[in-house]
Design a protein around this motif. Structure first.
Motif, short mmCIF file in Angstrom:
data_model
loop_
_atom_site.label_atom_id
_atom_site.label_comp_id
_atom_site.label_asym_id
_atom_site.label_seq_id
_atom_site.Cartn_x
_atom_site.Cartn_y
_atom_site.Cartn_z
N VAL A 1 0.84 -1.21 0.00
CA VAL A 1 0.00 0.00 0.00
C VAL A 1 0.87 1.26 0.00
CG1 VAL A 1 -1.63 1.34 1.38
CG2 VAL A 1 -1.97 -1.12 1.08
N ALA A 2 1.91 1.26 0.81
CA ALA A 2 2.78 2.44 0.90
C ALA A 2 3.53 2.68 -0.41
CB ALA A 2 3.76 2.29 2.05
N MET A 3 4.02 1.62 -1.06
CA MET A 3 4.69 1.78 -2.35
C MET A 3 3.74 2.42 -3.36
SD MET A 3 6.91 -1.70 -2.87
CE MET A 3 7.64 -1.11 -4.39
N ALA B 1 4.45 10.92 -5.36
CA ALA B 1 5.49 11.90 -5.00
C ALA B 1 6.83 11.58 -5.67
CB ALA B 1 5.65 11.94 -3.49
N GLY B 2 6.87 10.53 -6.50
CA GLY B 2 8.12 10.14 -7.15
C GLY B 2 8.55 8.76 -6.70
N PHE C 1 11.32 7.53 -5.48
CA PHE C 1 12.15 7.29 -4.31
C PHE C 1 11.31 6.93 -3.08
CE2 PHE C 1 14.60 8.16 -0.53
CZ PHE C 1 15.80 7.54 -0.83
N GLY C 2 10.13 7.53 -2.95
CA GLY C 2 9.28 7.23 -1.81
C GLY C 2 8.89 5.77 -1.72
N GLY C 3 8.96 5.06 -2.85
CA GLY C 3 8.65 3.65 -2.86
C GLY C 3 9.57 2.81 -2.00
N HIS C 4 10.75 3.37 -1.66
CA HIS C 4 11.70 2.65 -0.81
C HIS C 4 11.10 2.29 0.55
CE1 HIS C 4 14.84 4.11 -3.57
NE2 HIS C 4 15.65 3.23 -2.99
N TYR C 5 10.22 3.14 1.09
CA TYR C 5 9.76 2.94 2.45
C TYR C 5 8.81 1.75 2.55
CZ TYR C 5 12.23 7.23 3.17
OH TYR C 5 13.23 8.15 3.21
N GLY C 6 7.88 1.66 1.61
CA GLY C 6 7.04 0.47 1.58
C GLY C 6 7.86 -0.77 1.27
N ALA C 7 8.83 -0.62 0.36
CA ALA C 7 9.70 -1.75 0.02
C ALA C 7 10.50 -2.20 1.24
CB ALA C 7 10.63 -1.37 -1.12
N ALA C 8 10.88 -1.26 2.10
CA ALA C 8 11.62 -1.63 3.31
C ALA C 8 10.76 -2.49 4.22
CB ALA C 8 12.09 -0.38 4.04
N LEU C 9 9.47 -2.18 4.32
CA LEU C 9 8.58 -3.03 5.12
C LEU C 9 8.47 -4.43 4.51
CD1 LEU C 9 7.79 -0.27 6.46
CD2 LEU C 9 5.48 -1.21 6.68
N LYS D 1 2.90 3.45 -12.17
CA LYS D 1 3.43 4.82 -12.16
C LYS D 1 4.84 4.84 -11.58
CE LYS D 1 2.16 9.53 -10.86
NZ LYS D 1 1.06 10.38 -10.33
N LEU D 2 5.06 4.13 -10.51
CA LEU D 2 6.38 4.06 -9.88
C LEU D 2 7.39 3.44 -10.84
CD1 LEU D 2 7.15 3.04 -6.26
CD2 LEU D 2 8.35 1.89 -8.10
N LEU D 3 7.02 2.34 -11.49
CA LEU D 3 7.94 1.66 -12.40
C LEU D 3 8.28 2.53 -13.60
CD1 LEU D 3 6.49 -1.95 -12.22
CD2 LEU D 3 8.71 -1.19 -11.37
N LYS D 4 7.32 3.28 -14.08
CA LYS D 4 7.60 4.20 -15.19
C LYS D 4 8.61 5.25 -14.75
CE LYS D 4 6.89 6.34 -19.16
NZ LYS D 4 7.81 7.48 -18.99
N ALA D 5 8.45 5.78 -13.55
CA ALA D 5 9.35 6.83 -13.06
C ALA D 5 10.78 6.32 -12.90
CB ALA D 5 8.84 7.37 -11.72
N THR D 6 10.95 5.03 -12.58
CA THR D 6 12.30 4.52 -12.40
C THR D 6 13.06 4.33 -13.71
OG1 THR D 6 11.50 2.22 -12.35
CG2 THR D 6 11.77 3.34 -10.22
#
Length: 301
Positions: free
Chosen positions: A13-15, A21-22, A24-32, A129-134
């Motif tokens: 959900v967090a990812m 917001a871009g 990079f923010g996906g890191h936090y959900g990925a960390a969980l 959206k996240l994967l496109k941004a990366t």
């Protein structure tokens, strides 16, 4: 049930929400997700479990909106998973953002394969959206390289190519001999040690893709990873004065590491990836590889 058990759904959900917001923010959900799978796949000491939970709860406190519960009215549609696979395929077409599309996206894929009830339109939309941004990056990411987009596998010197993910894991750990903290040079930040961290998470993601049966993506991805190892070596000689020659500890489970609360989500993503990759090395090589990996953990914030 302890907190660790809730981190799969919260991580996905967090990812998804962070993507607005871009990437990079996906890191936090990925960390969980990394913490969740470390607990699932390894026999963790209690102090490691407690350390994971403490750091994950700190991430949740930083961005509470990202971790709000899902709308339970939204129905799952497992056919939408193909959109996530397509986003991963775009990320193996060329090396971009140090392999973050795979390091983040494959963790999400792993979770969705386990929990198909989470394959919902809003979740998939955020991940796409996240994967496109990366796939979007600055050409000058690596020191001394005017445009790294132009570097191909044929340009790599000094690093033997590899044909299997087992060889890739070994070569990745071989590159941990030199760990240099990032610094700003002529107004531009070069990540140096951070790029080496990403080579580990990228390699582990490719190993998982292979386990999931996406062989064609892995073949292309390993060529990108080979280029990445070469690019990671690019640095001026003067930064070597900052080299981390001795780690503060020699094992990933060291209490010295897990007693802290971290702001950098790689503090969980790197141990998760490394613990998995270490199993691919011959037993007699694992201790030295783990010791070098701990150089990266030593400088984690």
């Amino acid at each position: 049930m302890r907190l660790l058990d809730s981190y799969l759904e919260l991580g996905v959900v967090a990812m998804t929400r962070a993507a607005a917001a871009g990437w990079f923010g996906g890191h936090y959900g990925a960390a969980l997700l990394a913490g969740y799978y470390m607990n699932r796949e390894h026999d963790l000491p209690e102090h490691v479990k407690a350390g994971i939970e403490r750091t994950c709860e700190a991430y949740r406190a930083q961005q509470p909106v990202w971790f709000f519960p899902l709308d339970q009215e939204e129905a799952a549609d497992t056919s939408l998973l193909e959109r996530v696979i397509a986003g991963l395929a775009d990320n193996v077409a060329q090396l971009r953002t140090s392999g973050h599309g795979l390091a983040l996206g494959v963790l999400a894929l792993k979770a969705l394969r386990e929990r198909p009830d989470l394959i919902r339109p809003s979740i998939v939309e955020g991940l796409v959206k996240l994967l496109k941004a990366t796939t979007e990056d600055r050409q000058t990411r690596y020191w001394g390289i005017a445009n790294y987009f132009e570097i191909t596998d044929a340009d790599v010197q000094g690093i033997e190519p590899y044909q299997t993910t087992v060889e890739m894991a070994a070569r990745t750990f071989d590159e941990l001999h030199t760990v240099i903290p990032g610094r700003v040079i002529d107004g531009q930040r070069y990540h140096f040690a951070g790029e080496v961290v990403h080579s580990v998470t990228h390699a582990q993601a490719l190993s998982d893709l292979e386990r999931f049966g996406y062989g064609e993506l892995v073949e292309s991805g390993m060529r990108n990873h080979h280029v990445q190892l070469y690019l990671d070596r690019q640095m001026p000689d003067f930064v070597r004065e900052d080299e981390v020659r001795e780690p503060a500890f020699e094992q990933i489970f060291s209490p010295v590491f897990w007693e802290k609360t971290y702001s950098d989500p790689h503090a969980l993503k790197l141990p998760y990836a490394a613990l998995d990759l270490l199993k691919r090395l011959p037993v007699e090589k694992r201790a030295a590889a783990e010791r070098n990996l701990c150089k990266l953990l030593t400088i984690m914030d």
